[in-house]
Design a protein around this motif. Structure first.
Motif, PDB file in Angstrom:
ATOM      1  N   ASP A  65       0.843  -0.973   0.185  1.00 11.63           N
ATOM      2  CA  ASP A  65       0.444  -0.380   0.007  1.00 11.63           C
ATOM      3  C   ASP A  65       0.340   0.942   0.339  1.00 11.63           C
ATOM      4  O   ASP A  65       0.231   2.391  -0.370  1.00 11.63           O
ATOM      5  CB  ASP A  65      -1.128   0.737   1.497  1.00 11.63           C
ATOM      6  N   LEU A  66       2.074   1.351   0.498  1.00 11.06           N
ATOM      7  CA  LEU A  66       2.305   2.761   0.976  1.00 11.06           C
ATOM      8  C   LEU A  66       4.062   3.179  -0.302  1.00 11.06           C
ATOM      9  O   LEU A  66       4.333   3.431  -0.725  1.00 11.06           O
ATOM     10  CB  LEU A  66       3.587   2.596   1.948  1.00 11.06           C
ATOM     11  N   TRP A  67       3.828   1.144  -0.988  1.00  9.52           N
ATOM     12  CA  TRP A  67       4.812   1.453  -2.266  1.00  9.52           C
ATOM     13  C   TRP A  67       6.600   1.667  -1.096  1.00  9.52           C
ATOM     14  O   TRP A  67       6.993   1.570  -2.304  1.00  9.52           O
ATOM     15  CB  TRP A  67       4.890   2.590  -3.216  1.00  9.52           C
ATOM     16  N   SER A  68       6.939   1.534  -0.297  1.00 14.64           N
ATOM     17  CA  SER A  68       7.685   2.014   0.215  1.00 14.64           C
ATOM     18  C   SER A  68       7.574   1.744   1.642  1.00 14.64           C
ATOM     19  O   SER A  68       6.985   1.733   2.338  1.00 14.64           O
ATOM     20  CB  SER A  68       8.185   3.464  -0.052  1.00 14.64           C
ATOM     21  N   GLU A  69       9.052   1.821   2.936  1.00 10.05           N
ATOM     22  CA  GLU A  69       8.625   1.843   3.704  1.00 10.05           C
ATOM     23  C   GLU A  69       7.613   3.118   3.852  1.00 10.05           C
ATOM     24  O   GLU A  69       8.225   4.236   4.060  1.00 10.05           O
ATOM     25  CB  GLU A  69       9.959   1.533   4.696  1.00 10.05           C
ATOM     26  N   LEU A  70       7.746   2.754   5.592  1.00  6.05           N
ATOM     27  CA  LEU A  70       6.498   3.897   6.442  1.00  6.05           C
ATOM     28  C   LEU A  70       7.206   4.655   6.935  1.00  6.05           C
ATOM     29  O   LEU A  70       8.109   3.655   7.863  1.00  6.05           O
ATOM     30  CB  LEU A  70       5.195   3.739   7.519  1.00  6.05           C
ATOM     31  N   PRO A  71       7.714   6.206   6.837  1.00  5.98           N
ATOM     32  CA  PRO A  71       8.925   6.974   7.818  1.00  5.98           C
ATOM     33  C   PRO A  71       7.848   6.786   9.362  1.00  5.98           C
ATOM     34  O   PRO A  71       7.127   6.490   9.277  1.00  5.98           O
ATOM     35  CB  PRO A  71       8.125   8.409   7.370  1.00  5.98           C
ATOM     36  N   PRO A  72       9.324   6.727   9.602  1.00  4.70           N
ATOM     37  CA  PRO A  72       8.790   6.960  11.227  1.00  4.70           C
ATOM     38  C   PRO A  72       7.912   7.668  11.676  1.00  4.70           C
ATOM     39  O   PRO A  72       8.237   8.658  11.890  1.00  4.70           O
ATOM     40  CB  PRO A  72      10.582   7.205  11.819  1.00  4.70           C
ATOM     41  N   LEU A  73       7.175   6.894  12.558  1.00  3.75           N
ATOM     42  CA  LEU A  73       6.134   8.201  13.423  1.00  3.75           C
ATOM     43  C   LEU A  73       6.125   8.359  14.300  1.00  3.75           C
ATOM     44  O   LEU A  73       7.428   8.414  15.334  1.00  3.75           O
ATOM     45  CB  LEU A  73       4.935   6.812  13.758  1.00  3.75           C
ATOM     46  N   GLN A  74       6.320  10.026  14.011  1.00  2.00           N
ATOM     47  CA  GLN A  74       6.565  10.706  15.692  1.00  2.00           C
ATOM     48  C   GLN A  74       5.750  10.745  16.499  1.00  2.00           C
ATOM     49  O   GLN A  74       6.221  10.816  17.518  1.00  2.00           O
ATOM     50  CB  GLN A  74       6.535  12.850  14.932  1.00  2.00           C
ATOM     51  N   GLY A  75       4.271  10.204  16.471  1.00  2.90           N
ATOM     52  CA  GLY A  75       3.093   9.941  17.464  1.00  2.90           C
ATOM     53  C   GLY A  75       3.109   9.154  18.151  1.00  2.90           C
ATOM     54  O   GLY A  75       4.159   7.989  17.675  1.00  2.90           O
ATOM     55  N   ARG A  76       2.149   8.375  18.248  1.00  2.00           N
ATOM     56  CA  ARG A  76       1.588   7.502  19.043  1.00  2.00           C
ATOM     57  C   ARG A  76       0.680   6.711  18.183  1.00  2.00           C
ATOM     58  O   ARG A  76       0.121   7.200  17.399  1.00  2.00           O
ATOM     59  CB  ARG A  76       0.767   6.995  20.502  1.00  2.00           C
ATOM     60  N   LEU A  77       0.791   5.501  18.073  1.00  7.36           N
ATOM     61  CA  LEU A  77      -0.081   4.444  16.486  1.00  7.36           C
ATOM     62  C   LEU A  77      -0.701   3.932  17.966  1.00  7.36           C
ATOM     63  O   LEU A  77      -0.269   2.916  19.044  1.00  7.36           O
ATOM     64  CB  LEU A  77       0.771   4.015  16.081  1.00  7.36           C
ATOM     65  N   ILE A  78      -2.099   3.910  17.362  1.00  7.41           N
ATOM     66  CA  ILE A  78      -3.161   2.840  18.302  1.00  7.41           C
ATOM     67  C   ILE A  78      -3.680   1.608  17.080  1.00  7.41           C
ATOM     68  O   ILE A  78      -3.897   2.291  15.794  1.00  7.41           O
ATOM     69  CB  ILE A  78      -4.447   3.609  18.536  1.00  7.41           C
ATOM     70  N   ARG A  79      -3.625   0.516  16.485  1.00  3.37           N
ATOM     71  CA  ARG A  79      -4.238  -0.583  16.187  1.00  3.37           C
ATOM     72  C   ARG A  79      -5.258  -1.048  16.700  1.00  3.37           C
ATOM     73  O   ARG A  79      -5.813  -1.449  17.615  1.00  3.37           O
ATOM     74  CB  ARG A  79      -2.492  -1.360  15.398  1.00  3.37           C
ATOM     75  N   VAL A  80      -5.805  -1.208  15.463  1.00  5.88           N
ATOM     76  CA  VAL A  80      -7.557  -1.986  15.783  1.00  5.88           C
ATOM     77  C   VAL A  80      -6.985  -3.262  14.574  1.00  5.88           C
ATOM     78  O   VAL A  80      -7.213  -2.983  13.470  1.00  5.88           O
ATOM     79  CB  VAL A  80      -8.707  -1.136  15.335  1.00  5.88           C
ATOM     80  N   ASP A  81      -7.353  -4.571  15.189  1.00  4.35           N
ATOM     81  CA  ASP A  81      -7.271  -5.706  14.432  1.00  4.35           C
ATOM     82  C   ASP A  81      -7.374  -6.294  14.993  1.00  4.35           C
ATOM     83  O   ASP A  81      -7.699  -6.925  16.284  1.00  4.35           O
ATOM     84  CB  ASP A  81      -5.634  -5.680  14.099  1.00  4.35           C
ATOM     85  N   ILE A  82      -8.542  -7.329  13.936  1.00  8.11           N
ATOM     86  CA  ILE A  82      -8.640  -8.365  15.141  1.00  8.11           C
ATOM     87  C   ILE A  82      -7.030 -10.262  15.173  1.00  8.11           C
ATOM     88  O   ILE A  82      -7.473 -10.615  15.837  1.00  8.11           O
ATOM     89  CB  ILE A  82      -9.689  -9.302  14.076  1.00  8.11           C
ATOM     90  N   ASP A  83      -6.686  -9.984  14.752  1.00 12.43           N
ATOM     91  CA  ASP A  83      -5.456 -10.317  14.499  1.00 12.43           C
ATOM     92  C   ASP A  83      -4.255 -10.048  15.114  1.00 12.43           C
ATOM     93  O   ASP A  83      -4.143  -9.060  15.200  1.00 12.43           O
ATOM     94  CB  ASP A  83      -4.498 -10.634  12.889  1.00 12.43           C
ATOM     95  N   PRO A  84      -3.578 -10.462  16.476  1.00 12.62           N
ATOM     96  CA  PRO A  84      -3.178 -10.285  17.241  1.00 12.62           C
ATOM     97  C   PRO A  84      -1.556  -9.734  17.108  1.00 12.62           C
ATOM     98  O   PRO A  84      -1.408  -8.938  17.751  1.00 12.62           O
ATOM     99  CB  PRO A  84      -3.611 -10.897  18.877  1.00 12.62           C
ATOM    100  N   ALA A  85      -1.409 -10.828  15.817  1.00 13.67           N
ATOM    101  CA  ALA A  85      -0.132 -10.757  15.189  1.00 13.67           C
ATOM    102  C   ALA A  85       0.145  -8.915  14.640  1.00 13.67           C
ATOM    103  O   ALA A  85       1.631  -8.794  14.520  1.00 13.67           O
ATOM    104  CB  ALA A  85      -0.017 -11.880  14.137  1.00 13.67           C
ATOM    105  N   GLN A  86      -0.853  -9.156  14.585  1.00 11.79           N
ATOM    106  CA  GLN A  86      -0.873  -7.264  13.921  1.00 11.79           C
ATOM    107  C   GLN A  86       0.063  -6.588  14.412  1.00 11.79           C
ATOM    108  O   GLN A  86       0.156  -5.596  14.399  1.00 11.79           O
ATOM    109  CB  GLN A  86      -2.138  -6.876  12.740  1.00 11.79           C
ATOM    110  N   MET A  87      -0.377  -6.531  15.773  1.00 11.99           N
ATOM    111  CA  MET A  87       0.325  -5.591  17.010  1.00 11.99           C
ATOM    112  C   MET A  87       1.527  -5.303  17.094  1.00 11.99           C
ATOM    113  O   MET A  87       2.311  -4.406  17.922  1.00 11.99           O
ATOM    114  CB  MET A  87      -0.656  -5.831  18.649  1.00 11.99           C
ATOM    115  N   TYR A  88       1.953  -6.395  16.730  1.00 11.29           N
ATOM    116  CA  TYR A  88       4.079  -6.304  16.505  1.00 11.29           C
ATOM    117  C   TYR A  88       4.582  -6.300  15.436  1.00 11.29           C
ATOM    118  O   TYR A  88       5.354  -6.855  15.511  1.00 11.29           O
ATOM    119  CB  TYR A  88       4.007  -7.922  17.623  1.00 11.29           C
ATOM    120  N   ALA A  89       3.714  -6.596  14.060  1.00  8.76           N
ATOM    121  CA  ALA A  89       4.365  -6.322  12.824  1.00  8.76           C
ATOM    122  C   ALA A  89       4.579  -5.202  11.891  1.00  8.76           C
ATOM    123  O   ALA A  89       3.620  -4.597  12.203  1.00  8.76           O
ATOM    124  CB  ALA A  89       2.939  -7.224  11.664  1.00  8.76           C
ATOM    125  N   ARG A  90       6.317  -5.324  11.873  1.00  9.87           N
ATOM    126  CA  ARG A  90       6.086  -3.671  11.080  1.00  9.87           C
ATOM    127  C   ARG A  90       6.126  -2.699  12.313  1.00  9.87           C
ATOM    128  O   ARG A  90       6.911  -2.663  12.279  1.00  9.87           O
ATOM    129  CB  ARG A  90       5.123  -3.712   9.705  1.00  9.87           C
TER     130      ARG A  90
END
Length: 562
Positions: free
Chosen positions: A296-321
């Motif tokens: 989706d990004l066509w590249s690596e996402l630059p490091p986020l300066q803020g906080r990241l909240i993730r919503v996903d049914i797959d627990p593994a996504q909380m620790y991926a990338r």
């Protein structure tokens, strides 16, 4: 009559147990889970399944290739929200559909593939049996959530229930069920039909929702990133964006989760350097149902300066990338409903005092609307030279379609550079794209599956000439269905993306330039209509007719005029 001591009275004879062949057990189990249509091609080893489909109320669509069957079932699942079902025969047929299974795995689509397999006691040593291969289950379990080889007729119902339990309770993934071909023909006792429990998906833990709500309430520069997993939560996503004054950007699979005409909608723009730079500066990013992946990004996402909240049914996504600062593991709809309630209306406590002291200020949502418009303009400026060739034609398509149209696309330049970010669709429309795995040939068979599922809605396929020819034989299937199905093809006489990549490397182009095919004549040979257009106005007129003309209409837009 008096009972005689020591003599057991005559008892009514026990009813004979129900005996079914494996083929009938497959049809019964599918029908018990609400399946009303399957896609596939009959073969020597699966005829016993086909024998019973109509008896159990299961309609069938026969594409010309198993890969097309897989893409059609995939699209059927995406537009109905129910699992798509495909039936293949053994060996090469199953491998033919493997690419579609891989695509469904990449895009989290509930796809069930049922096939015969070698007999129960088939020796490990090859015997030369028709379609024999070392292990179908080993091949499929590497692209599916699991591959289940049953060992009795009664176990067929268990395997199907297992698949539907996964579809209903976990991250949707494709599943393969293999029935040994001797079991398909054998009649064995079976118990009552098994069905997956109607288990609903639960939302994230309340304490995690409260933590996320507190973070969002304090955010000064929030942003929402929506993936395909947010589709069932479209309403609360929009409400939350409006309450927070947060611009919304989507992945390819998240296209139109929030109406792209909404003033906060950035659309499919994660590939834009301007949007990536903006996202990196947000103090809170809420990512819903997305891997934040390179596709989706066509590249690596630059490091986020803020906080990241993730919503996903797959627990593994909380620790991926990108590791979540606040992980919300659960169903997106249930979680977002709770999050909207926890956030509440956004109005600072001192707002009245501020107005009294300095007068009314510009509403925050107006600032966000301006920010969104500025970002979209920057995105378009970045790629104007490249994308301009498609924009007038995409505008013609968008203005012709109904608000609830379904558009299918291919892994083609005109789609991922053109239609994904630029094609404006109505609020109830769907856009189906082969993200991640990036298979070619998706658009046409996917359109057939979508139209079979929703014959009352407009369905249009968009493809390039290279991708179309991977599955162009499905024009015959579309002709047989006699349903209106326009196919818009941007023809650049080869593989434009790879041609451009070779040129960028300074390489001499190899095997990417093809002699032009008269696609219009080919469409007519398959029993459809074929038209070549050279201007956006022509495309709009031809498309409008095609939407009401039974059968496929292949509309070619030569690249030099696009």
């Amino acid at each position: 009559m008096t009972d005689t001591p020591g003599v057991v009275p005559d008892a009514a004879p026990a009813p004979d147990p129900l005996r079914l062949t494996g083929g009938e057990a497959v049809a019964r189990a599918l029908a018990a889970h609400g399946v009303t249509r399957a896609f596939g091609i009959p073969g020597t080893h699966n005829l016993e399944i086909y024998r019973h489909l109509a008896t159990y109320g299961i309609a069938h669509t026969a594409p010309r290739h198993e890969q097309g069957a897989g893409y059609a079932a995939d699209a059927h699942a995406r537009v109905t929200g129910e699992p798509g079902v495909a039936i293949t025969t053994t060996g090469p047929a199953l491998l033919n559909i493997a690419a579609a299974v891989g695509q469904a795995h990449s895009d989290s689509v509930p796809l069930l593939v049922v096939s015969p397999g070698m007999p129960l006691r088939h020796p490990r040593q090859a015997t030369g049996l028709l379609h024999e291969m070392p292990s179908q289950t080993e091949a499929l379990r590497n692209v599916a959530a699991f591959s289940h080889r049953v060992s009795s007729v009664d176990e067929i119902g268990v395997a199907v229930a297992r698949a539907f339990t996964l579809f209903r309770t976990e991250r949707p993934r494709p599943v393969h069920i293999e029935v040994p071909l001797d079991l398909l023909e054998a009649a064995e006792p079976v118990g009552r039909v098994r069905t997956a429990p109607p288990a609903g998906r639960r939302g994230a833990a309340p304490e995690s929702v409260e933590r996320a709500a507190a973070l969002l309430a304090r955010a000064e520069r929030p942003a929402l990133v929506l993936g395909g997993g947010a589709r069932g939560a479209a309403g609360p996503c929009r409400v939350l964006a409006e309450r927070l004054g947060a611009p919304v950007v989507t992945t390819a699979n998240g296209k139109n989760v929030v109406d792209e005409r909404h003033p906060l909608a950035l659309g499919v723009s994660l590939h834009s350097p301007a949007v990536q730079k903006w996202l990196a500066t947000r103090d809170v990013v809420l990512a819903i149902g997305t891997e934040l992946a390179e596709s989706d990004l066509w590249s690596e996402l630059p490091p986020l300066q803020g906080r990241l909240i993730r919503v996903d049914i797959d627990p593994a996504q909380m620790y991926a990338r990108h590791v979540a600062d606040v992980p919300l593991v659960g169903d997106a709809a249930a979680t977002l409903d709770a999050l909207v309630e926890a956030v509440g209306p956004r109005r600072p406590a001192d707002e009245d005092a501020l107005v009294e002291a300095v007068g009314p200020r510009r509403p925050a949502d107006e600032d966000a609307h301006d920010e969104t418009a500025t970002l979209k303009a920057a995105r378009d400026d970045e790629t104007h030279r490249r994308d301009a060739r498609w924009l007038p034609y995409l505008e013609a398509i968008g203005t012709t379609l109904a608000p609830d149209a379904v558009v299918t696309s291919d892994s083609a330049q005109c789609c991922y550079y053109g239609a994904l970010p630029h094609l404006a669709l109505g609020p109830d429309a769907r856009y189906l794209h082969p993200t991640g795995f990036g298979t070619l040939g998706y658009a046409l068979p996917a359109a057939i599956g979508a139209k079979a599922a929703r014959p009352d809605r407009q369905v249009v396929a968009i493809s390039g000439d290279g991708g179309l020819q991977f599955t162009i034989q499905e024009l015959a299937t579309a002709t047989e269905l006699r349903l209106p199905l326009p196919v818009v093809v941007f023809d650049n006489a080869g593989y434009g993306e790879i041609r451009d990549e070779m040129a960028a490397r300074g390489d001499q182009p190899v095997a990417v330039d093809h002699a032009r095919v008269d696609l219009s004549a080919l469409a007519r040979a398959y029993g459809g209509r074929g038209v070549t257009v050279h201007a956006p106005g022509e495309l709009a007129a031809v498309l409008a007719r095609a939407l009401t003309t039974p059968g496929p209409t292949l509309i070619t837009v030569p690249e030099e005029t696009a």
